[in-house]
Every structure is written in C-alpha cells, then in structure tokens.
Design an enzyme around this catalytic site. Structure first.
Site: not given
Ligand code: NDP
Ligand code: OXD
Length: 314
Positions: A229, A277
């Site tokens: 993000r 994005h």
């Molecule tokens: P998940 O919820 O599966 O994974 C998030 C990861 O981030 C987990 O490993 C979590 O750790 C870690 N995390 C969260 N907070 C912290 C912190 N404070 N310190 C360290 N690690 C942290 O999310 P996804 O993998 O499904 O997606 C990730 C992000 O990708 C989404 O939230 C979205 O914003 C972005 N995205 C972007 C897209 C694009 O087109 N650019 C498309 C889709 C998603 P833990 O497991 O230990 O809790």
């Molecule tokens: C999502 C994105 O969060 O598209 O799925 O960014």
C-alpha cells in the site's frame, strides 16, 4: 436477504450485476439508492463512502472486494460485524508474477537495456550477477509474501522474509518482529513490501529503513519494491534515498495518493518503475464466487473464511 454494495473507483453496476447473477434469490442494492436499512444482511465493499454501513440493524457481515482491508478500517462508523477479505489463487498468482518480474527486471538491468535500445546502443555487461547472488527480503509473510517467496526461490534468488509472528516456511530464512528487523534488512539487496497498511506499518518504508539495507550487494545498491500500500512508504524519503544513492532503484505499484498526481517526480525518475496499483488485480468473477461461497457458509452455520482481525487491522 438484501446485499448492499458500497464502492468507489470501480464500476458498481457490473459488480451488482455479477452478484445478482450468482445469487439469484437476493436483492442487490447500491449504496445511495432507496432501501430499508433493516433489509440489508450483507455488505460488499471497496473504498466505500465512510458511514455506508452505519445504522443497518440486521447486518451480519461485510465482504471486502480486495485482499487489503485498510479501506474499511479507516471508517469510524464501521459496525462491529465480521469482516472477510479476498484470498484467491488467481490474485496470489498475479502478485507473485509482479514480484518475480520486478526482481528480474532489476537483476537483469532491463531498464538500462530499454534505454540502450532507444539509443541504438549495443553494449553488454559481462558482470551480471546471478539470482543466487542476490538477497531478496520480503516484508510481510502472509498469503502473498509466502507465495512470492516460494516462486523467487524457484528462480534461484536467495530469499528471506520478515513478519510480526514466527513462520514455519521450509527453505525460507525467516526473521520475526522488531528484534530481528535490523538483521533482516542488513542481508537484503532487494526489499519487497507486502505488508497490510495498519497503524503500526504506516510509513514503515522510510529513510531510516532504507539506510538499514545491505550496502555490499551485487546490484550496486539496494532496490525497493512496494506492492502493498502507498501509506506504507514515505515518498519524500524514497526520492531522497534515490537521489543520494541510499537506494539504487525502485518499483512502485502503490502511492500515498492514487492516481499518482501528474506533478509527482516518480513519473520521470530514471530509476523508478511506476505501475498503476495493478500488481494483482482481483478477478471479479472469482471474487464474486468467493462472496457467494461465504454467504452459503454463513447460512449453513459454518464459520467465515479469511476473517479479518479487527484488533490487528488486517
Ligand atoms: P496477509 O494478512 O495474509 O499477510 C500480512 C503479513 O504482514 C503477515 O505475515 C503479517 O504478519 C505481516 N504483518 C502485518 N503487520 C505487521 C507488522 N506490524 N510487522 C511485521 N509484519 C506484519 O496479507 P496478504 O499477504 O494477503 O496481503 C498483503 C497486502 O498486500 C494487503 O494487505 C494489501 O494491502 C496488499 N495488496 C496489494 C495489491 C496490489 O495490487 N498492489 C493486491 C492485493 C493485496 P503475521 O502473519 O505474523 O501476522
Ligand atoms: C487488494 C488490492 O487489496 O487490489 O486486493 O489492492
């Protein structure tokens, strides 16, 4: 059993039409049209107008149309109902394509060869490092981070990941929490950000973080890739780091303000690759099928999948 669709930035009619097609016995309404608040049982959201889900006494759940839910969490009037997000094989695969593509673009200096082609220059580089010589570090080892890590490893990259809680990922070097962040950064040549945007992660990609990246890598300087993000990054700090050599290059899919303003220096920066994005666009048909499946689960008395933890914010 009415479903309320509240979204901005996407074509609402096509989402309503898809939901209607897959859930024939239901009424599907758009936020802003006339409906009785008591008839709304489910909400479907993407960057909804804040307050759209307020005052709905029978609301049972809200379904995010994206994997990220920061668009929901910022709403002070969000009702206290379960929230489910998108976890979808197609979306995960697309994100891994983006991450592998951009790691390879930087490894193989594709930008340089694009410029050379435009200038009709034939000049090769006999000292290209191999993927195994390049250390990729993924911040965020969730659904997307773990898949990208596996696929980068298949390409030969030396991959590690960092997350809040410990992870058991065979073959991957895993670093956990604040205590291990500095060590993770110090072994990272290409930093990939796949974190959710929460109060803890906002602005995490700042100058101090870039200063912590490895300085002895084979690429000639650290590379930053953000497909999470825009709020995770401090854009002035990225530019400063690129300008003073703290960073060699960046691939940015997400920005503090989207669409990226015409005045942004990122557009013309020679070391920056900008994408709009779309690292992993959701396939609308898969997402709507997921919503229909979730509704069927709820109505069969089964728990929702891919629930968001409201406390953590993701
Ligand atoms: P998940 O919820 O599966 O994974 C998030 C990861 O981030 C987990 O490993 C979590 O750790 C870690 N995390 C969260 N907070 C912290 C912190 N404070 N310190 C360290 N690690 C942290 O999310 P996804 O993998 O499904 O997606 C990730 C992000 O990708 C989404 O939230 C979205 O914003 C972005 N995205 C972007 C897209 C694009 O087109 N650019 C498309 C889709 C998603 P833990 O497991 O230990 O809790
Ligand atoms: C999502 C994105 O969060 O598209 O799925 O960014």
């Amino acid at each position: 059993m009415t479903i309320l669709v509240a979204l901005t930035g996407w074509h609402v009619d096509s989402w309503v039409e898809r939901l209607q097609r897959l859930l024939p016995g239901r009424r599907v309404v758009r936020f802003g049209e006339a409906y009785d608040p008591a008839e709304i049982i489910y909400g479907v959201a993407w960057k909804h107008p804040p307050g759209a889900f307020r005052g709905l006494p029978n609301l049972k759940a809200i379904f995010s149309l994206g994997a990220g839910v920061d668009h929901l969490m910022g709403d002070p009037d969000l009702p206290d109902v379960p929230i489910a997000r998108v976890v979808d094989h197609d979306l995960t695969n697309r994100m891994s394509e983006y991450v592998v593509l951009h790691c390879l673009m930087h490894l193989r200096q594709q930008r340089r060869y694009d410029a050379q082609q435009r200038a009709h220059v034939w000049e090769d580089d006999r000292h290209q490092p191999a993927a195994r010589d390049v250390r990729v570090g993924i911040m965020g080892l969730g659904v997307l981070g773990q898949d990208a890590a596996r696929k980068l490893a298949v390409m030969g990259f030396n991959v590690a990941g960092w997350s809040r809680t410990p992870k058991d990922c065979p073959g991957l070097k895993v670093f956990t929490g604040e205590a291990e962040r500095a060590a993770f950064l110090a072994r990272t040549d290409i930093l990939v950000l796949l974190l959710p945007l929460t109060p803890e992660t906002r602005g995490i990609a700042n100058y101090a973080l870039f200063r912590g990246l490895a300085r002895d890598g084979r690429l000639g300087g650290p590379v930053f890739i953000n497909a999470g993000r825009g709020g995770l990054q401090v854009e002035e700090d990225i530019l400063r780091a690129l300008d003073d050599g703290t960073l060699l290059a960046a691939s940015l899919d997400v920005f503090e303000t989207e669409p990226l303003p015409d005045s942004s220096r990122f557009w013309d920066h020679p070391s920056v690759i900008v994408t709009p994005h779309n690292a992993a666009m959701s396939d609308p048909e898969s997402v709507v099928r997921l919503v229909a499946r979730q509704i069927a689960r709820l109505e069969a008395g089964e728990p929702l999948e891919h629930l968001v933890d409201r406390q953590r914010g993701y």
